[in-house]
Design an enzyme around this catalytic site. Structure first.
Site, PDB file in Angstrom:
ATOM      1  N   GLY A 234      -4.636 -10.764  -1.433  1.00 42.69           N
ATOM      2  CA  GLY A 234      -5.382 -12.006  -1.588  1.00 42.69           C
ATOM      3  C   GLY A 234      -5.986 -12.068  -2.980  1.00 42.69           C
ATOM      4  O   GLY A 234      -5.466 -11.461  -3.928  1.00 42.69           O
ATOM      5  N   SER A 235      -7.111 -12.751  -3.083  1.00 47.70           N
ATOM      6  CA  SER A 235      -7.709 -12.985  -4.395  1.00 47.70           C
ATOM      7  C   SER A 235      -8.406 -11.725  -4.931  1.00 47.70           C
ATOM      8  O   SER A 235      -8.821 -10.851  -4.159  1.00 47.70           O
ATOM      9  CB  SER A 235      -8.739 -14.110  -4.282  1.00 47.70           C
ATOM     10  OG  SER A 235      -9.749 -13.731  -3.366  1.00 47.70           O
ATOM     11  N   VAL A 238     -12.067 -11.245  -3.437  1.00 46.63           N
ATOM     12  CA  VAL A 238     -12.210 -10.545  -2.152  1.00 46.63           C
ATOM     13  C   VAL A 238     -11.736  -9.088  -2.291  1.00 46.63           C
ATOM     14  O   VAL A 238     -12.384  -8.157  -1.803  1.00 46.63           O
ATOM     15  CB  VAL A 238     -11.428 -11.285  -1.041  1.00 46.63           C
ATOM     16  CG1 VAL A 238     -11.484 -10.511   0.267  1.00 46.63           C
ATOM     17  CG2 VAL A 238     -11.981 -12.695  -0.849  1.00 46.63           C
ATOM     18  N   GLY A 239     -10.623  -8.899  -2.991  1.00 49.08           N
ATOM     19  CA  GLY A 239     -10.079  -7.539  -3.141  1.00 49.08           C
ATOM     20  C   GLY A 239     -11.073  -6.596  -3.806  1.00 49.08           C
ATOM     21  O   GLY A 239     -11.169  -5.419  -3.436  1.00 49.08           O
ATOM     22  N   GLU A 257      -3.635  -5.891  -3.145  1.00 48.18           N
ATOM     23  CA  GLU A 257      -2.765  -6.684  -4.016  1.00 48.18           C
ATOM     24  C   GLU A 257      -3.482  -7.983  -4.304  1.00 48.18           C
ATOM     25  O   GLU A 257      -3.816  -8.717  -3.370  1.00 48.18           O
ATOM     26  CB  GLU A 257      -1.436  -6.973  -3.326  1.00 48.18           C
ATOM     27  CG  GLU A 257      -0.589  -5.746  -3.073  1.00 48.18           C
ATOM     28  CD  GLU A 257      -0.270  -4.988  -4.327  1.00 48.18           C
ATOM     29  OE1 GLU A 257      -0.390  -5.558  -5.433  1.00 48.18           O
ATOM     30  OE2 GLU A 257       0.068  -3.811  -4.216  1.00 48.18           O
ATOM     31  N   CYS A 291       1.527 -15.379  -6.050  1.00 50.69           N
ATOM     32  CA  CYS A 291       0.715 -14.438  -6.828  1.00 50.69           C
ATOM     33  C   CYS A 291       1.365 -14.181  -8.177  1.00 50.69           C
ATOM     34  O   CYS A 291       0.685 -13.924  -9.168  1.00 50.69           O
ATOM     35  CB  CYS A 291       0.549 -13.129  -6.063  1.00 50.69           C
ATOM     36  SG  CYS A 291       2.108 -12.410  -5.564  1.00 50.69           S
TER      37      CYS A 291
END
Ligand code: NAD
Length: 506
Positions: A234-235, A238-239, A257, A291
Site C-alpha cells: 500500500g502507501s 501506512v507502510g 511494498e 505502484c
C-alpha cells in the site's frame, strides 16, 4: 454507459474460524467508481474484537497446519488454481466493476493471481532447505525454513486479486496461517477469493477474512501481539507506520511494498515509436494507478521534440471510459480522494513553473460525469531538486517529461526521489543500459519495455520508500519463514568444530 452484467447489490461477510459472519453492527458501502450513483455492496465494518477473533482462529490453526505435509499444503493450491480457471471471467468482471480497471486488465490480473497459485503449487515439491558440509566429517549441517506463525495480509485496492495471492500463497504454503484484510475500496473481490479458498478445502482457521477500514481493522491487526509477520502492500504513509510497529514488537517482522515515482529513461539512440509506446503504457495504463506507474519520462534533449510529438499524438487519443467498453484504454480513478490528489498535483506543476503540454482535467461529459474519470496531464519540466511534482507519488494520469544531456545526469535525475521501485531504459546500446542497470535505485528494471508488467516468479519489491527489502511474489518466502541451522552428528562420540576440546574428564 452499459455494464456487462445486471447490477446486484453484494453482501459482505467476515470469514473466521471456518464460518461466515454477517454484519452485526456498523457497515460500510462500496460504490462503482465509474458510476458513483451505483451502490455495489454493503460490508461489515470489522473492529478490534473481530480482529482478535480472527487472529485467535489463525493461532489455533497454526500447529496442525504447520504439521501438514508441505506437499499436501501445495495440493490445496492445485485445487485453488482449477477454481480460478473455472471462474476467471466472473472474477474479472467483479474486479473491473469494483476497482474501475478495464476488463482486459482485470482479466490479466486474475491470470497473474492464477500464476502465483500455480507457482506456489509447483514450489511445494521443491527443496525448502539445503544440506551443507561440516568441517567434522561425521556431521551433517542442514539449513531448513520454518514458518513464522500468523501472518497479517493487508492489501491495496489497485491489485485486489493478484497482490493478496502474492502474499497468501507463499505464507500458507510455508505453513503459516493468515488473517487477510482486503482494501475497503475492493472488498468484494477479496471475499470472492476467500470463497474459492474455502471451496479448495483449506482447513478452518488457516485463512480468515476481516473486512473494514485501515484504522479500525488494519492497525489492530498489524499491531496484534499474536501476529508474527505483517505482509503489507500500500502507501508509504501506512507502510512506514507498520514498519515502526513491527520494530517496537520483539517478535514481529514485516514485508512492506509501498509507493513509487517510477520512470522511463529515453536515450538519444532510442527507437522513437518504441519509446513513445513504452512511456504511454507506463504512465497511463490503469489511469496511472499502478505502484510502478511512471510519473516521469526522462528524455535525452536531442530527442525531446520528436518524442513529445509522438507522445502527445498517442496520449491525446487514449480513451478513459467505461471499464466494460472494449474501446477504453483505462477507467476511472478509484475514489474522490484520488481525483482531488491528482488535481492538486496538476495545479502544483503549474505553480512550480512547468510547461503544460496536455491538461484535460476531470472528464465532465454526460457518460463520465458520475464517475471519477481524469484525463492525462503531461508537462515538461527541467529537473530541480525543489520541484515536488518530480519527486512525489501522484497515483494518477500525471506525467513529467524531464530533459537530460548526458547519462550521468539522467542517473542523478532518476535517483532524485525518495522512492526506488521500477525503471525502464530505452536504448539500442547494450553498453548504456548496463550503466542504468547498475547505477539506478529500483527493484524492477526493464530494457526497451514499459516499467510495468511484472511476472510472479520474480521478486517484486523496491528500495528506499518503496520497500523494506522483503520483496513479495516469489520472494515473499524469505519474509514468512525463518532459516534454522540444524546439525546432526552421525558418530558415537562428540567432536567439536574449530578444534575445541570435547574432553569432559579434565
Ligand atoms: P493504502 O496504504 O491507503 O491502503 C492499503 C491497505 O492498508 C488497505 O487495506 C487499507 O485499509 C490499509 N490501511 C490503511 N490505513 C491503515 C492503518 N492505519 N493501519 C493499517 N492498515 C491500514 O493504499 P491504497 O490506496 O490501497 O493503494 C495505493 C498505494 O499502494 C500506492 O501508494 C501504491 O504505490 C501502493 N502499491 C504498492 C505496490 C508495491 O508492490 N510496491 C503495489 C500496489 C500498490
Amino acid at each position: 454507459m452499459a455494464t456487462a452484467f445486471a447490477t446486484t447489490t453484494w453482501t459482505g461477510r467476515h470469514y473466521i474460524d471456518g464460518a461466515w459472519h454477517d454484519a452485526s453492527g456498523a457497515t460500510f458501502e462500496n460504490r462503482n467508481p465509474a458510476r458513483t450513483s451505483e451502490l455495489l455492496g454493503v460490508y461489515p465494518r470489522g473492529d478490534r474484537s473481530t480482529v482478535a477473533a480472527a487472529v485467535g482462529a489463525a493461532r489455533e490453526a497454526f500447529i496442525p497446519w504447520r504439521r501438514t505435509s508441505r506437499i499436501r499444503r501445495g495440493e490445496y493450491f492445485d485445487r485453488l488454481a482449477r477454481l480460478i480457471q473455472r471462474d476467471t471471467d466472473a472474477l474479472a468482471a467483479v474486479l473491473a466493476r469494483e476497482s474501475g480497471k478495464i476488463l482486459n486488465e482485470a482479466r490479466a490480473e486474475v491470470i497473474e493471481g492464477l500464476h502465483m497459485v500455480q507457482y506456489v503449487c509447483g514450489t511445494a515439491r521443491q527443496p525448502y532447505g539445503t544440506v551443507i558440509a561440516s568441517e567434522i566429517a561425521d556431521k551433517d549441517l542442514y539449513e531448513r525454513r520454518k514458518p513464522r506463525g500468523v501472518v497479517a495480509v493487508v492489501t491495496p485496492w489497485n491489485f485486489p486479486f493478484a497482490v493478496p495471492l502474492w502474499m497468501l500463497g507463499p505464507s500458507l504454503l510455508e505453513g503459516n496461517t493468515v488473517v487477510f484484510k482486503p482494501s475497503e475500496e475492493t472488498p468484494e473481490i477479496g471475499q470472492r477469493l476467500m470463497e474459492l479458498f474455502i471451496e479448495a478445502g483449506f482447513p478452518a482457521g488457516t485463512i480468515n477474512l476481516v473486512h473494514g477500514h485501515g484504522e479500525e481493522v488494519g492497525e489492530p491487526l498489524a499491531r496484534h501481539a499474536e501476529v508474527d509477520v505483517v505482509a503489507f502492500t500500500g502507501s508509504y504513509h501506512v507502510g512506514s507506520m507498520i514498519r515502526r510497529w513491527a520494530a517496537e514488537a520483539d517478535h514481529k517482522t514485516c514485508a512492506c511494498e509501498m509507493g513509487s515515482k517510477s520512470a522511463v529513461i529515453v536515450c538519444d539512440d532510442a527507437r522513437l515509436d518504441l519509446a513513445c509506446d513504452a512511456v504511454t503504457l507506463s504512465a497511463f495504463k490503469t489511469s496511472g494507478q499502478r505502484c510502478v506507474s511512471a510519473g516521469r519520462a526522462i528524455v535525452h534533449r536531442k530527442l525531446l521534440a520528436p518524442f513529445i510529438d509522438g507522445l502527445l499524438s498517442r496520449v491525446s487519443s487514449l480513451r478513459f471510459g467505461d471499464p466494460f467498453d472494449p474501446a477504453s484504454f483505462a477507467g476511472p480513478l478509484v475514489n474522490l480522494g484520488g481525483v482531488e490528489k491528482v488535481e492538486a498535483y496538476n495545479q502544483l506543476a503549474k505553480d512550480e513553473g512547468a510547461k503544460i503540454l496536455l491538461d484535460g482535467g476531470r472528464a465532465k461529459d454526460a457518460n463520465r460525469a458520475d464517475g471519477y474519470f481524469m484525463t492525462p496531464f503531461v508537462y515538461q519540466q527541467e529537473h530541480r531538486p525543489d520541484a515536488r511534482t518530480l519527486r512525489e507519488e501522484v497515483f494518477g494520469p500525471h506525467l513529467a517529461v524531464i530533459p537530460f544531456d548526458d547519462e550521468e545526469q539522467a542517473i542523478r535525475i532518476y535517483n532524485d526521489t525518495p522512492y526506488g521501485l521500477s525503471m525502464a531504459v530505452i536504448t539500442e546500446d547494450y553498453r548504456r543500459w548496463r550503466i542504468f542497470r547498475d547505477e539506478c535505485d529500483y527493484g524492477m528494471g526493464y530494457v526497451n519495455l514499459p516499467c510495468i508488467g511484472a511476472e510472479v516468479h520474480l521478486p517484486f519489491g523496491g528500495v528506499k520508500r518503496s520497500g523494506n527489502g522483503q520483496p513479495s511474489a516469489a520472494a515473499l518466502v524469505d519474509a514468512v519463514t525463518h532459516r534454522t541451522a540444524f546439525t546432526v552428528n552421525h558418530a558415537t562420540n562428540i567432536v567439536m568444530a574449530q578444534g575445541m576440546s570435547a574432553d569432559v574428564r579434565k
